[in-house]
Motif scaffolding. Structure first.
Motif, PDB file in Angstrom:
ATOM      1  N   ALA A 198      16.273  47.972 -57.825  1.00  0.00           N
ATOM      2  CA  ALA A 198      16.163  49.033 -56.811  1.00  0.00           C
ATOM      3  C   ALA A 198      16.808  48.586 -55.505  1.00  0.00           C
ATOM      4  O   ALA A 198      17.509  49.369 -54.844  1.00  0.00           O
ATOM      5  CB  ALA A 198      14.693  49.395 -56.592  1.00  0.00           C
ATOM      6  N   ALA A 199      16.598  47.327 -55.133  1.00  0.00           N
ATOM      7  CA  ALA A 199      17.184  46.806 -53.900  1.00  0.00           C
ATOM      8  C   ALA A 199      18.710  46.772 -53.981  1.00  0.00           C
ATOM      9  O   ALA A 199      19.400  46.870 -52.964  1.00  0.00           O
ATOM     10  CB  ALA A 199      16.649  45.402 -53.616  1.00  0.00           C
ATOM     11  N   ALA A 200      19.233  46.653 -55.217  1.00  0.00           N
ATOM     12  CA  ALA A 200      20.684  46.645 -55.419  1.00  0.00           C
ATOM     13  C   ALA A 200      21.263  48.047 -55.458  1.00  0.00           C
ATOM     14  O   ALA A 200      22.477  48.216 -55.622  1.00  0.00           O
ATOM     15  CB  ALA A 200      21.020  45.904 -56.706  1.00  0.00           C
ATOM     16  N   MET A 219      23.087  61.194 -51.486  1.00  0.00           N
ATOM     17  CA  MET A 219      21.738  60.945 -50.947  1.00  0.00           C
ATOM     18  C   MET A 219      20.989  59.993 -51.866  1.00  0.00           C
ATOM     19  O   MET A 219      20.909  60.214 -53.068  1.00  0.00           O
ATOM     20  CB  MET A 219      20.965  62.258 -50.794  1.00  0.00           C
ATOM     21  N   SER A 220      20.466  58.919 -51.317  1.00  0.00           N
ATOM     22  CA  SER A 220      19.772  57.913 -52.122  1.00  0.00           C
ATOM     23  C   SER A 220      18.372  58.379 -52.501  1.00  0.00           C
ATOM     24  O   SER A 220      17.760  59.192 -51.804  1.00  0.00           O
ATOM     25  CB  SER A 220      19.681  56.590 -51.362  1.00  0.00           C
ATOM     26  N   THR A 221      17.879  57.850 -53.619  1.00  0.00           N
ATOM     27  CA  THR A 221      16.546  58.162 -54.105  1.00  0.00           C
ATOM     28  C   THR A 221      15.603  57.039 -53.720  1.00  0.00           C
ATOM     29  O   THR A 221      15.862  55.878 -54.041  1.00  0.00           O
ATOM     30  CB  THR A 221      16.549  58.317 -55.635  1.00  0.00           C
ATOM     31  N   SER A 222      14.528  57.373 -53.023  1.00  0.00           N
ATOM     32  CA  SER A 222      13.546  56.345 -52.672  1.00  0.00           C
ATOM     33  C   SER A 222      12.647  56.090 -53.873  1.00  0.00           C
ATOM     34  O   SER A 222      12.143  57.021 -54.498  1.00  0.00           O
ATOM     35  CB  SER A 222      12.721  56.770 -51.456  1.00  0.00           C
ATOM     36  N   GLU A 268       3.960  61.278 -52.397  1.00  0.00           N
ATOM     37  CA  GLU A 268       3.954  61.925 -51.079  1.00  0.00           C
ATOM     38  C   GLU A 268       4.964  61.259 -50.151  1.00  0.00           C
ATOM     39  O   GLU A 268       5.436  61.869 -49.188  1.00  0.00           O
ATOM     40  CB  GLU A 268       2.551  61.854 -50.460  1.00  0.00           C
ATOM     41  N   GLU A 269       5.317  60.008 -50.455  1.00  0.00           N
ATOM     42  CA  GLU A 269       6.229  59.238 -49.611  1.00  0.00           C
ATOM     43  C   GLU A 269       7.549  58.901 -50.294  1.00  0.00           C
ATOM     44  O   GLU A 269       8.586  58.784 -49.640  1.00  0.00           O
ATOM     45  CB  GLU A 269       5.546  57.940 -49.166  1.00  0.00           C
ATOM     46  N   TYR A 270       7.522  58.757 -51.636  1.00  0.00           N
ATOM     47  CA  TYR A 270       8.711  58.346 -52.385  1.00  0.00           C
ATOM     48  C   TYR A 270       9.162  59.459 -53.327  1.00  0.00           C
ATOM     49  O   TYR A 270       8.369  60.310 -53.739  1.00  0.00           O
ATOM     50  CB  TYR A 270       8.412  57.076 -53.188  1.00  0.00           C
ATOM     51  N   ASP A 271      10.444  59.395 -53.709  1.00  0.00           N
ATOM     52  CA  ASP A 271      10.996  60.389 -54.632  1.00  0.00           C
ATOM     53  C   ASP A 271      10.639  60.089 -56.082  1.00  0.00           C
ATOM     54  O   ASP A 271      10.564  61.005 -56.901  1.00  0.00           O
ATOM     55  CB  ASP A 271      12.525  60.439 -54.510  1.00  0.00           C
ATOM     56  N   HIS A 272      10.453  58.797 -56.386  1.00  0.00           N
ATOM     57  CA  HIS A 272      10.267  58.413 -57.785  1.00  0.00           C
ATOM     58  C   HIS A 272       9.366  57.183 -57.873  1.00  0.00           C
ATOM     59  O   HIS A 272       9.415  56.306 -57.010  1.00  0.00           O
ATOM     60  CB  HIS A 272      11.632  58.092 -58.420  1.00  0.00           C
TER      61      HIS A 272
END
Length: 283
Positions: free
Chosen positions: A135-137, A1-4, A80-84
């Protein structure tokens, strides 16, 4: 699971609305005080308001860092929207922003990383955009932080001011140095080392000639560099001056992208009109 991941920065990164929207960078405004009037950098104040205020009062605006509470609300909103969240501050040797952001980050159980850029303006912005690239990579937050911190000593943060009156009013230049520069038509190259500004070189002649020599010196000093992007950042410099600087940078370097940005009001408050810098990451 990816981290946003959300990349954020103080308004002193000088990326401007186009780039912050393109790269989805969240911006924390610093405060600018014109007398008793309170403004927020990049929100409700323009550089021209700074120039008019200094001309009319002969004093510089005051600037201040966001509070711990400001940063807490700022980080909390994005979590509230992202993990980190990975946040980039103006140099800790220039502002209390980094200290306040670190205190706020402690409240979020390792979900917020705060990075002292040891830079300002688009020197700080370069690091934030590299974090966006990583992050995009698909890099994880810990790896992004490690990779970006390794780049901090490699960032060329430098600029040429047209006049030294703003630096003098701010206590960063003596009266004798200011008057000598005016009489002798000297333009110093102001650079950052370990998070602090210092005069690295001096050029004699008008602003355009000094900027040309400055860029030629950068070419000689940095034969190897990250070609991803370069910033030409200025505080409302004349279009002809900016165009000449861009043409020289494009002919002497091999950057994939040369981006022009206008310095925000915090940076403008300290350097004055017609300051111009060429900023990039060395290898």
């Amino acid at each position: 699971m990816s981290t946003s991941i959300k990349i954020t920065a103080d308004s002193t990164c000088d990326l401007g609305p186009v780039l912050t929207e393109k790269y989805n960078v969240g911006i924390m405004p610093l405060t600018v005080l014109l007398g008793e009037d309170v403004y927020h950098d990049g929100v409700d104040i323009t550089p021209q308001m700074i120039f008019d205020y200094v001309k009319n009062t002969n004093v510089l605006p005051k600037t201040s860092a966001p509070s711990v509470e400001d940063y807490t609300a700022f980080f909390g909103k994005f979590l509230e929207e992202y993990d980190h969240v990975i946040h980039f501050n103006i140099s800790s040797k220039a502002s209390a922003s980094n200290s306040n952001a670190l205190q706020a980050a402690e409240k979020f159980r390792n979900k917020v990383d705060v990075i002292d850029s040891y830079a300002l303006s688009t020197g700080q912005g370069l690091l934030a955009l590299k974090a966006c690239d990583f992050a995009a990579a698909g890099e994880k937050p810990r790896r992004i932080v490690e990779d970006v911190k390794a780049l901090i000593p490699k960032v060329n943060t430098s600029f040429i001011p047209d006049r030294l009156d703003y630096l003098h009013k701010g206590g960063r230049c003596s009266l004798a140095a200011m008057m000598g520069a005016k009489v002798l038509r000297l333009h110093p190259m102001i650079s950052m080392k370990e998070g602090q500004l210092y005069a690295k070189k001096k050029y004699m002649g008008n602003l355009d000639a000094s900027i040309r020599k400055y860029i030629e010196d950068l070419v000689a000093e940095y034969p190897s560099y990250d070609k991803t992007r370069c910033f030409i950042t200025h505080s409302s410099a004349e279009p002809e001056t900016v165009a000449k600087a861009r043409a020289l940078v494009e002919s002497k370097f091999g950057f994939d992208e040369v981006i022009e940005t206008v310095a925000g009001c915090v940076v403008t408050s300290h350097c004055g009109k017609n300051t111009l810098g060429v900023l990039f990451i060395a290898e």
